[in-house]
Design a protein around this motif. Structure first.
Motif, PDB file in Angstrom:
ATOM      1  N   ALA A  24       0.849  -1.183   0.000  1.00  0.00           N
ATOM      2  CA  ALA A  24       0.000   0.000   0.000  1.00  0.00           C
ATOM      3  C   ALA A  24       0.888   1.236   0.000  1.00  0.00           C
ATOM      4  N   MET A  25       0.497   2.243  -0.742  1.00  0.00           N
ATOM      5  CA  MET A  25       1.342   3.426  -0.887  1.00  0.00           C
ATOM      6  C   MET A  25       1.614   4.103   0.444  1.00  0.00           C
ATOM      7  N   ASP A  26       0.631   4.162   1.336  1.00  0.00           N
ATOM      8  CA  ASP A  26       0.826   4.848   2.608  1.00  0.00           C
ATOM      9  C   ASP A  26       1.630   4.032   3.603  1.00  0.00           C
ATOM     10  N   ASP A  27       1.777   2.734   3.353  1.00  0.00           N
ATOM     11  CA  ASP A  27       2.513   1.886   4.282  1.00  0.00           C
ATOM     12  C   ASP A  27       4.019   2.083   4.221  1.00  0.00           C
ATOM     13  N   TYR A  77       6.561  -3.388  -4.642  1.00  0.00           N
ATOM     14  CA  TYR A  77       7.615  -2.589  -5.255  1.00  0.00           C
ATOM     15  C   TYR A  77       8.434  -3.437  -6.226  1.00  0.00           C
ATOM     16  N   LYS A  78       8.714  -4.652  -5.813  1.00  0.00           N
ATOM     17  CA  LYS A  78       9.483  -5.568  -6.659  1.00  0.00           C
ATOM     18  C   LYS A  78       8.759  -5.807  -7.985  1.00  0.00           C
ATOM     19  N   SER A 121       3.465   6.293  -9.061  1.00  0.00           N
ATOM     20  CA  SER A 121       3.824   6.573  -7.672  1.00  0.00           C
ATOM     21  C   SER A 121       4.548   5.385  -7.042  1.00  0.00           C
ATOM     22  N   GLN A 122       4.013   4.180  -7.282  1.00  0.00           N
ATOM     23  CA  GLN A 122       4.643   2.972  -6.751  1.00  0.00           C
ATOM     24  C   GLN A 122       6.066   2.827  -7.304  1.00  0.00           C
ATOM     25  N   TYR A 123       6.226   3.101  -8.590  1.00  0.00           N
ATOM     26  CA  TYR A 123       7.551   3.001  -9.206  1.00  0.00           C
ATOM     27  C   TYR A 123       8.511   4.001  -8.574  1.00  0.00           C
TER      28      TYR A 123
END
Length: 180
Positions: free
Chosen positions: A98-101, A134-135, A164-166
């Motif tokens: 999760a982006m906020d994590d 992310y991987k 954003s994740q990248y």
């Protein structure tokens, strides 16, 4: 030379479409190692990667009538392997981070100096240490060459989430590499 290879591959695909087992075996031999490597990058477990590759070839040969040469056979098969790998991870309930994590802030951006083999090994080890989400983003974008729109489609996320994740994955990777 390249035209000869394309003709040979097209011939193998067409023969495979008509049920020629020898042609199917030749296609399998041409692509199995590359597809296994893709499976390993996503799954990290030899047996899972082997299973996904076998399932991918079975599905590819069952659905060969749908292959219309809009891409190469290898690219089409690669998409099947990636989709099956991601679906396998979803079944195992290993979601994207999760982006906020994971908020990671680096004070410095990496420099653009030439990379030697030691650095490449550090990057490979760093990728392995990334959270799974992310991987996956790093693998799809950097290693497989997917753009963010394609990644969004494959992972069921928006294009902006992929970007954003990248970005966050890249920062985390730099952080990990700097500790190796």
């Amino acid at each position: 030379m390249e035209t000869d290879i394309r003709f040979r591959h097209k011939s193998l695909v067409e023969n495979s479409k008509s049920g020629d087992r020898n042609a199917q075996y030749q296609l399998y031999e041409l692509y199995v190692d590359a597809m296994y490597n893709i499976g390993m990058r996503f799954l990290g477990i030899k047996e899972d990667a082997e299973d996904i590759v076998q399932d991918s070839f079975v599905d590819a040969f069952k659905n060969l009538h749908n292959f219309k040469y809009e891409s190469t056979f290898g690219a089409w098969l690669k998409r099947i392997v990636i989709n099956k790998s991601i679906n396998h991870l979803k079944v195992k309930r290993l979601p994207l981070a999760a982006m906020d994590d994971h908020e990671y802030h680096l004070t410095e951006e990496p420099n653009n100096e030439p990379i030697d083999k030691t650095d490449v090994e550090k990057v490979k080890r760093g990728i392995e240490k990334l959270p799974l989400g992310y991987k996956n983003i790093i693998n799809l974008y950097l290693l497989e060459g997917y753009d963010h729109m394609e990644i969004g489609e494959v992972l069921g996320i928006s294009t902006s989430t992929s970007k954003s994740q990248y970005h966050r994955a890249k920062k985390k990777l730099v952080e990990i590499i700097n500790t190796l």
